[in-house]
Design a protein around this motif. Sequence first.
Motif, PDB file in Angstrom:
ATOM      1  N   UNK A   1      -2.394  11.756  -4.767  1.00 55.56           N
ATOM      2  CA  UNK A   1      -3.880  11.750  -4.513  1.00 55.56           C
ATOM      3  C   UNK A   1      -4.545  11.286  -3.525  1.00 55.56           C
TER       4      UNK A   1
ATOM      5  N   UNK B   1       2.447   1.497  -3.347  1.00 58.02           N
ATOM      6  CA  UNK B   1       1.440   1.962  -4.414  1.00 58.02           C
ATOM      7  C   UNK B   1       1.188   3.477  -4.126  1.00 58.02           C
ATOM      8  N   UNK B   2       0.968   4.018  -3.137  1.00 52.24           N
ATOM      9  CA  UNK B   2       0.283   5.348  -2.928  1.00 52.24           C
ATOM     10  C   UNK B   2       1.714   6.313  -3.104  1.00 52.24           C
TER      11      UNK B   2
ATOM     12  N   UNK C   1      -6.724   8.258  -3.112  1.00 56.31           N
ATOM     13  CA  UNK C   1      -5.862   7.240  -3.190  1.00 56.31           C
ATOM     14  C   UNK C   1      -5.277   6.962  -1.837  1.00 56.31           C
TER      15      UNK C   1
ATOM     16  N   UNK D   1      -7.962   5.442   0.441  1.00 51.03           N
ATOM     17  CA  UNK D   1      -8.040   4.106   0.514  1.00 51.03           C
ATOM     18  C   UNK D   1      -6.957   3.355   0.677  1.00 51.03           C
ATOM     19  N   UNK D   2      -5.841   3.731   0.634  1.00 51.65           N
ATOM     20  CA  UNK D   2      -4.612   3.012   1.316  1.00 51.65           C
ATOM     21  C   UNK D   2      -4.661   2.777   2.625  1.00 51.65           C
TER      22      UNK D   2
ATOM     23  N   UNK E   1       0.872  -1.215   0.190  1.00 54.34           N
ATOM     24  CA  UNK E   1      -0.059  -0.132  -0.110  1.00 54.34           C
ATOM     25  C   UNK E   1       0.963   1.123  -0.025  1.00 54.34           C
TER      26      UNK E   1
END
Lengths: 117, 235
Positions: B64, B58-59, B67, B70-71, B55
């Motif tokens: 964002x 990914x972030x 995003x 969500x993470x 995570x």
Amino acid sequence: MAAVATEWERAVLSLLDDEYARRILVAISGEAKSAGELADICDASEPTIYRRLDRLGEHDLVEAQQALDPDGHHYKTYLASVERVSVEIDGDGVVIEIVERERDPADRFTELYEGLR
Amino acid sequence: MGNEIASSVTPVAGGSAAIPLQATQAEGGSALLVGLVLVTFVVAAVLSIGIAYRLYVGYRGSGDRSMLAIAVGLLLVTTVPTVIRIAIPTMVGDATRLRILAATSSELAGLLAIVVAVRTPARTRRRVRRERATILPLVIATTVITIDHLVWIAYSVTPLVGSYVTWLAYRGYRRNDSAPMAFLAMGILFLTVVPTIAAFGIGPVLGASDAGSLLAASLSQVGGLLSVYYSLTRA
């Protein structure tokens, strides 16, 4: 507050000045369509359609979606993501307001999650 | 004595994978089950660290905010409860209800973060005048609220919100033909919905032993973590 149109707003306005771009937006305002279908509806060649779709996509006016044909092949469909554009003129200047279509939370979830991977 | 043990164990099996230590105290049965619970704990710890790392990677740098939400939300549903389940008994001793409350609240907070992020428009340009539905108005009566009440609230609300997020992820999979979303849906289901059903529905009906229900909850948790990890890496 003097409103100066941003680059993005200028680009959107000049895009809306384009006949094909407008026809495309109208055609995909309710349901997503493929570039082939749009070529038929707008009476234009596919390259013309793709050029407009690229520009519309660049400025977030259109979103692409994945679809499956009956043979199981992937193809892209497009959906307008803008719902209303208004231009407001008062003593402070020109304010351009763009209201985006409310998106399905499931699609938004998918987009955000795939961005994380 | 027997009752005391039973009452302290039932919630363990419910919200959370339990701790081997308590399993040892609580079970009247097989050492094998306790051993299996221990193994699921180690696996859960490893998976949840892997998920946290994924995570973060990914972030990182995307900038964002949705995003990020969500993470962080997924972190609160996966890694944080796993750490809580291991850390609280280690540091505080036997604090079953505290552990359940902390783990389940973390899951709830994570699920709500996800719901808010996906229901917020992607880009709001200038003065968008539009009413939006409020999300889950929670009204808590102003009576005296004990930790038991909070446990029950977290217990009943988390699976509901978990079902909603599972459904969103499943629809994301169907609409966009996205395999990662299918595995994410399964993961959230096993992490936030199944353990409660196992504890209050199937466990007692099947007459499963405490250690058995405990193992079922742990396995569900590990299954969920595995599914999320797979979704983040391979799917």
